[in-house]
Design a protein around this motif. Structure first.
Motif, PDB file in Angstrom:
ATOM      1  N   ASP A 152       0.848  -1.189   0.000  1.00 43.72           N
ATOM      2  CA  ASP A 152       0.000   0.000   0.000  1.00 43.72           C
ATOM      3  C   ASP A 152       0.884   1.239   0.000  1.00 43.72           C
ATOM      4  O   ASP A 152       1.456   1.617   1.014  1.00 43.72           O
ATOM      5  CB  ASP A 152      -0.920  -0.003   1.221  1.00 43.72           C
ATOM      6  CG  ASP A 152      -1.987   1.064   1.151  1.00 43.72           C
ATOM      7  OD1 ASP A 152      -1.859   1.983   0.317  1.00 43.72           O
ATOM      8  OD2 ASP A 152      -2.946   0.973   1.938  1.00 43.72           O
ATOM      9  N   VAL A 153       1.022   1.869  -1.151  1.00 43.18           N
ATOM     10  CA  VAL A 153       1.932   2.994  -1.317  1.00 43.18           C
ATOM     11  C   VAL A 153       1.518   4.170  -0.442  1.00 43.18           C
ATOM     12  O   VAL A 153       2.358   4.829   0.166  1.00 43.18           O
ATOM     13  CB  VAL A 153       1.980   3.428  -2.805  1.00 43.18           C
ATOM     14  CG1 VAL A 153       2.823   4.662  -2.980  1.00 43.18           C
ATOM     15  CG2 VAL A 153       2.520   2.309  -3.652  1.00 43.18           C
ATOM     16  N   GLY A 154       0.218   4.442  -0.348  1.00 43.40           N
ATOM     17  CA  GLY A 154      -0.261   5.560   0.463  1.00 43.40           C
ATOM     18  C   GLY A 154       0.138   5.413   1.917  1.00 43.40           C
ATOM     19  O   GLY A 154       0.577   6.364   2.558  1.00 43.40           O
ATOM     20  N   VAL A 155      -0.010   4.202   2.454  1.00 43.70           N
ATOM     21  CA  VAL A 155       0.347   3.953   3.853  1.00 43.70           C
ATOM     22  C   VAL A 155       1.848   4.119   4.044  1.00 43.70           C
ATOM     23  O   VAL A 155       2.306   4.720   5.013  1.00 43.70           O
ATOM     24  CB  VAL A 155      -0.109   2.544   4.286  1.00 43.70           C
ATOM     25  CG1 VAL A 155       0.432   2.181   5.639  1.00 43.70           C
ATOM     26  CG2 VAL A 155      -1.623   2.462   4.276  1.00 43.70           C
ATOM     27  N   LEU A 156       2.624   3.603   3.104  1.00 39.68           N
ATOM     28  CA  LEU A 156       4.073   3.716   3.224  1.00 39.68           C
ATOM     29  C   LEU A 156       4.524   5.181   3.145  1.00 39.68           C
ATOM     30  O   LEU A 156       5.429   5.592   3.865  1.00 39.68           O
ATOM     31  CB  LEU A 156       4.755   2.882   2.139  1.00 39.68           C
ATOM     32  CG  LEU A 156       4.493   1.381   2.217  1.00 39.68           C
ATOM     33  CD1 LEU A 156       5.104   0.677   1.020  1.00 39.68           C
ATOM     34  CD2 LEU A 156       5.029   0.794   3.506  1.00 39.68           C
ATOM     35  N   LEU A 157       3.881   5.969   2.285  1.00 34.92           N
ATOM     36  CA  LEU A 157       4.215   7.396   2.199  1.00 34.92           C
ATOM     37  C   LEU A 157       3.871   8.127   3.484  1.00 34.92           C
ATOM     38  O   LEU A 157       4.644   8.956   3.967  1.00 34.92           O
ATOM     39  CB  LEU A 157       3.477   8.037   1.024  1.00 34.92           C
ATOM     40  CG  LEU A 157       3.983   7.684  -0.366  1.00 34.92           C
ATOM     41  CD1 LEU A 157       3.045   8.239  -1.427  1.00 34.92           C
ATOM     42  CD2 LEU A 157       5.385   8.208  -0.569  1.00 34.92           C
ATOM     43  N   ARG A 158       2.691   7.821   4.058  1.00 37.35           N
ATOM     44  CA  ARG A 158       2.313   8.475   5.307  1.00 37.35           C
ATOM     45  C   ARG A 158       3.248   8.080   6.437  1.00 37.35           C
ATOM     46  O   ARG A 158       3.607   8.906   7.275  1.00 37.35           O
ATOM     47  CB  ARG A 158       0.865   8.130   5.665  1.00 37.35           C
ATOM     48  CG  ARG A 158      -0.146   8.841   4.780  1.00 37.35           C
ATOM     49  CD  ARG A 158      -1.541   8.698   5.297  1.00 37.35           C
ATOM     50  NE  ARG A 158      -2.025   7.335   5.356  1.00 37.35           N
ATOM     51  CZ  ARG A 158      -2.605   6.684   4.349  1.00 37.35           C
ATOM     52  NH1 ARG A 158      -2.790   7.280   3.206  1.00 37.35           N
ATOM     53  NH2 ARG A 158      -3.011   5.442   4.495  1.00 37.35           N
ATOM     54  N   PRO A 169      -3.723   9.631  -6.050  1.00 37.05           N
ATOM     55  CA  PRO A 169      -2.481   8.855  -6.006  1.00 37.05           C
ATOM     56  C   PRO A 169      -1.525   9.303  -4.909  1.00 37.05           C
ATOM     57  O   PRO A 169      -0.582   8.598  -4.587  1.00 37.05           O
ATOM     58  CB  PRO A 169      -1.864   9.076  -7.389  1.00 37.05           C
ATOM     59  CG  PRO A 169      -2.703  10.021  -8.118  1.00 37.05           C
ATOM     60  CD  PRO A 169      -3.904  10.338  -7.299  1.00 37.05           C
ATOM     61  N   SER A 170      -1.767  10.466  -4.325  1.00 35.18           N
ATOM     62  CA  SER A 170      -0.886  10.977  -3.275  1.00 35.18           C
ATOM     63  C   SER A 170      -1.085  10.264  -1.938  1.00 35.18           C
ATOM     64  O   SER A 170      -0.352  10.501  -0.997  1.00 35.18           O
ATOM     65  CB  SER A 170      -1.120  12.472  -3.083  1.00 35.18           C
ATOM     66  OG  SER A 170      -2.433  12.704  -2.647  1.00 35.18           O
ATOM     67  N   GLY A 171      -2.100   9.419  -1.846  1.00 36.02           N
ATOM     68  CA  GLY A 171      -2.335   8.698  -0.590  1.00 36.02           C
ATOM     69  C   GLY A 171      -3.426   9.300   0.253  1.00 36.02           C
ATOM     70  O   GLY A 171      -3.557   8.966   1.422  1.00 36.02           O
ATOM     71  N   SER A 172      -4.193  10.204  -0.305  1.00 34.96           N
ATOM     72  CA  SER A 172      -5.319  10.784   0.419  1.00 34.96           C
ATOM     73  C   SER A 172      -6.521  10.812  -0.514  1.00 34.96           C
ATOM     74  O   SER A 172      -6.423  10.451  -1.674  1.00 34.96           O
ATOM     75  CB  SER A 172      -4.987  12.193   0.913  1.00 34.96           C
ATOM     76  OG  SER A 172      -4.823  13.071  -0.181  1.00 34.96           O
TER      77      SER A 172
END
Length: 191
Positions: free
Chosen positions: A50-56, A143-146
């Motif tokens: 999960d890219v969004g979770v990893l970015l956050r 796509p930014s995770g939000s």
């Protein structure tokens, strides 16, 4: 009886000595990342992909690191000061003035929602908390995770839009501080 020493070593290593030698200057080939897996982030079990979770998670670690380095726990200010969104008063002045009394083409936009927010449940929660009827809610994952949500009220008056905006702007939703603005219906993104 002890196992044959030569066969025992070959069995443990999996490769012959010649296969394990790499020429000078070359690096070992990197192993591919696991395709499936789970990870805990802030006490929640999430997919490792999960890219969004990893970015956050990376962002929160970076913010925590900045807070530790800054004197007296104050975060560092980097770059130019962020511009204020339209319609949002400064922290020192709570005065809000609207010169256009017609709000029939206005709606609320909720920014920084968690990914995967259900439109129907968001509509139900907003109606209960704001004590107003909501006509339609459209949620879009970014796509930014939000995610962002466009919210149309049934009773679109300037006062009602501003009341609901003030109620939810800066609220903590699913561990995220959201931002709410009032925009014209022509400024919204197409879905």
């Amino acid at each position: 009886m002890a196992p044959n020493n030569k066969s025992h070593r070959r069995h443990n290593s999996g490769k012959k000595l010649v296969d394990r030698i790499t020429p000078v200057g070359e690096s070992k080939p990197e192993r591919p990342l696991p395709k499936e897996g789970f990870k805990t982030v802030n006490g929640r079990l999430v997919s490792a992909n999960d890219v969004g979770v990893l970015l956050r998670e990376a962002s929160s670690k970076l913010e925590a690191k900045k807070k530790r380095k800054s004197p007296k726990g104050k975060p560092h200010k980097t770059g130019p000061a962020p511009s204020r969104p339209k319609g949002k008063p400064s922290k020192g002045n709570p005065l809000v003035i609207h010169t256009n009394s017609d709000a029939s083409d206005k709606l609320l936009v909720f920014y920084n929602l968690a990914l995967g927010v259900n439109q129907d449940s968001l509509k139900t929660v907003l109606q209960k908390l704001s004590h107003t009827r909501i006509g339609k809610v459209r949620v879009r994952d970014l796509p930014s995770g939000s995610a962002t949500a466009n919210v149309w009220l049934v009773k679109r008056t300037t006062e009602e839009l501003e009341r609901v905006r003030k109620l939810f702007d800066g609220a903590l939703v699913d561990g995220r501080t959201i931002r709410v603005t009032t925009v014209s219906d022509t400024q919204t993104m197409s879905y």
